[in-house]
Design a protein around this motif. Structure first.
Motif, short mmCIF file in Angstrom:
data_model
loop_
_atom_site.label_atom_id
_atom_site.label_comp_id
_atom_site.label_asym_id
_atom_site.label_seq_id
_atom_site.Cartn_x
_atom_site.Cartn_y
_atom_site.Cartn_z
N ARG A 35 5.20 26.68 -44.65
CA ARG A 35 6.12 27.43 -45.80
C ARG A 35 5.62 28.75 -45.82
NH1 ARG A 35 9.07 24.99 -49.31
NH2 ARG A 35 10.37 27.19 -48.98
N THR A 36 4.63 29.52 -45.05
CA THR A 36 4.18 30.69 -45.20
C THR A 36 4.95 31.56 -44.11
OG1 THR A 36 2.16 30.13 -45.94
CG2 THR A 36 2.09 32.26 -45.26
N ILE A 37 5.47 32.73 -44.49
CA ILE A 37 6.15 33.60 -43.79
C ILE A 37 5.15 34.71 -43.42
CG2 ILE A 37 8.20 35.27 -43.32
CD1 ILE A 37 9.52 33.44 -45.60
N VAL A 38 4.85 35.16 -42.16
CA VAL A 38 4.11 36.24 -41.63
C VAL A 38 4.67 37.07 -41.14
CG1 VAL A 38 1.79 36.77 -40.52
CG2 VAL A 38 2.17 34.24 -41.25
N VAL A 39 4.65 38.46 -41.67
CA VAL A 39 5.16 39.77 -41.29
C VAL A 39 4.55 40.96 -41.09
CG1 VAL A 39 7.67 38.84 -41.65
CG2 VAL A 39 6.29 40.05 -43.38
N THR A 40 4.75 41.99 -40.17
CA THR A 40 4.01 43.20 -40.46
C THR A 40 4.99 44.14 -41.03
OG1 THR A 40 4.38 43.49 -37.97
CG2 THR A 40 2.11 42.90 -38.93
N ASP A 53 11.73 39.91 -50.23
CA ASP A 53 12.60 38.82 -50.81
C ASP A 53 13.49 38.24 -50.00
OD1 ASP A 53 11.17 39.12 -53.14
OD2 ASP A 53 12.48 40.65 -53.93
N GLN A 54 14.03 38.71 -49.17
CA GLN A 54 15.07 38.38 -48.31
C GLN A 54 14.90 37.59 -46.96
OE1 GLN A 54 17.53 42.02 -47.40
NE2 GLN A 54 18.08 42.06 -49.34
N LEU A 55 13.47 37.63 -46.77
CA LEU A 55 13.02 36.94 -45.45
C LEU A 55 13.30 35.34 -45.23
CD1 LEU A 55 9.56 38.80 -45.08
CD2 LEU A 55 11.67 39.06 -43.75
N GLN A 56 13.48 34.77 -44.35
CA GLN A 56 13.78 33.41 -44.29
C GLN A 56 12.40 33.00 -43.23
OE1 GLN A 56 16.25 31.80 -45.74
NE2 GLN A 56 16.67 33.98 -46.25
N GLU A 57 12.06 31.57 -43.05
CA GLU A 57 11.09 31.03 -42.46
C GLU A 57 11.27 31.21 -40.99
OE1 GLU A 57 10.39 26.92 -43.33
OE2 GLU A 57 9.96 27.39 -45.61
N SER A 58 12.30 31.60 -40.65
CA SER A 58 12.60 32.04 -38.88
C SER A 58 12.17 33.34 -38.73
CB SER A 58 13.96 31.73 -38.65
OG SER A 58 14.88 32.78 -39.35
N ASP A 59 11.92 34.33 -39.89
CA ASP A 59 11.45 35.59 -39.66
C ASP A 59 10.13 35.89 -39.54
OD1 ASP A 59 14.10 36.87 -39.98
OD2 ASP A 59 13.83 36.50 -42.03
N SER A 60 9.43 34.58 -39.46
CA SER A 60 7.77 34.78 -39.47
C SER A 60 7.34 35.22 -38.09
CB SER A 60 6.99 33.29 -39.66
OG SER A 60 5.76 33.41 -39.81
#
Length: 256
Positions: free
Chosen positions: A193-198, A236-243
């Motif tokens: 359930r964690t979204i990882v982004v730079t 706030d707009q990120l989805q899990e597919s954006d990880s």
């Protein structure tokens, strides 16, 4: 300062954040906005210098912890201290980074390269973020949506590099992007359930950018307040597919 009850977890409905590198600048502003917006019920903030601005904040929801991200034992100690109070984090935002200081300046040419400076760029800008991901992982193994975001920089994009220069900073941010991309792949298995982004914050009016602001158009130089508002909008707009992706302050995806 009044502490919240120990063993806070997602079943209580409380939301927790860890802001790393909160002593000043963007990190400090993330703390302020987490608290002012009531986005989080508990905020952990790390600092390196005892006289950092974040230590001066007074809020019963805030707990400040000393941590140098280049020292893995300090990362482990800070996370262990957080684990005495909670089993979950919902936001982990790493704002640590270095471009210049009294010793280091971004290199304009190969002749300016220095091995010790290159190592320091990587220790602060790249390796620290990966070690943070390693130690914070147990606090992200829960069923709630969570975010692990790290401040990167557009100049760390290999595909977008048209000007050259700034070897150490560019390379260390590119390495950070790869480390976070790889972390995202592992987290899909261990912390699904964690979204990882730079994130590229844009040019922000901080000590990091101050010597290089002369050529920046006024409309492209952001206050810390505006930068963090923009980045929270992206998060706030990120989805899990954006990880595992790399986003700019306006929500656009950046090339690797």
């Amino acid at each position: 300062m009044t502490d919240l009850p120990r063993n806070i977890n997602s079943r209580t409905g409380l939301r927790t954040a860890l802001i790393v590198g909160a002593g000043q600048g963007i990190g400090l502003e993330f703390v302020k906005q987490c608290l002012s917006s009531n986005r989080c019920d508990r905020v952990y903030a790390t600092y390196r210098h005892p006289k950092s601005d974040v230590v001066m904040l007074t809020d019963p929801r805030l707990r400040c912890l000393p941590m140098d991200i280049t020292d893995e034992s300090q990362i482990a100690d800070a996370i262990a201290e957080i684990q005495t109070e909670t089993s979950t984090l919902h936001y982990v935002i790493n704002c640590v980074g270095i471009l210049h200081d009294s010793i280091m300046q971004p290199e304009k040419s190969l002749r300016h390269l220095n091995a010790e400076n290159l190592i320091r760029y990587f220790q602060i800008n790249s390796i620290g973020g990966a070690l943070l991901a390693k130690h914070v992982q147990p606090l992200l193994k829960h069923r709630d949506r969570a975010l692990f975001a790290t401040i990167s920089a557009r100049v760390g994009s290999i595909g977008d590099n048209q000007l050259g220069g700034w070897y150490g900073y560019r390379a260390s941010k590119a390495a950070l992007n790869m480390l976070m991309r790889t972390t995202a792949i592992e987290y899909k298995r261990t912390c699904p359930r964690t979204i990882v982004v730079t994130l590229h914050p844009g040019t922000t009016d901080t000590k990091l950018s101050r010597p290089f602001q002369r050529t920046v158009p006024p409309e492209k130089l952001f206050s810390c307040d505006r930068t963090v508002q923009q980045l929270f909008t992206v998060l706030d707009q990120l989805q899990e597919s954006d990880s595992g992706e790399f986003f700019s302050w306006d929500g656009s995806r950046l090339p690797w």
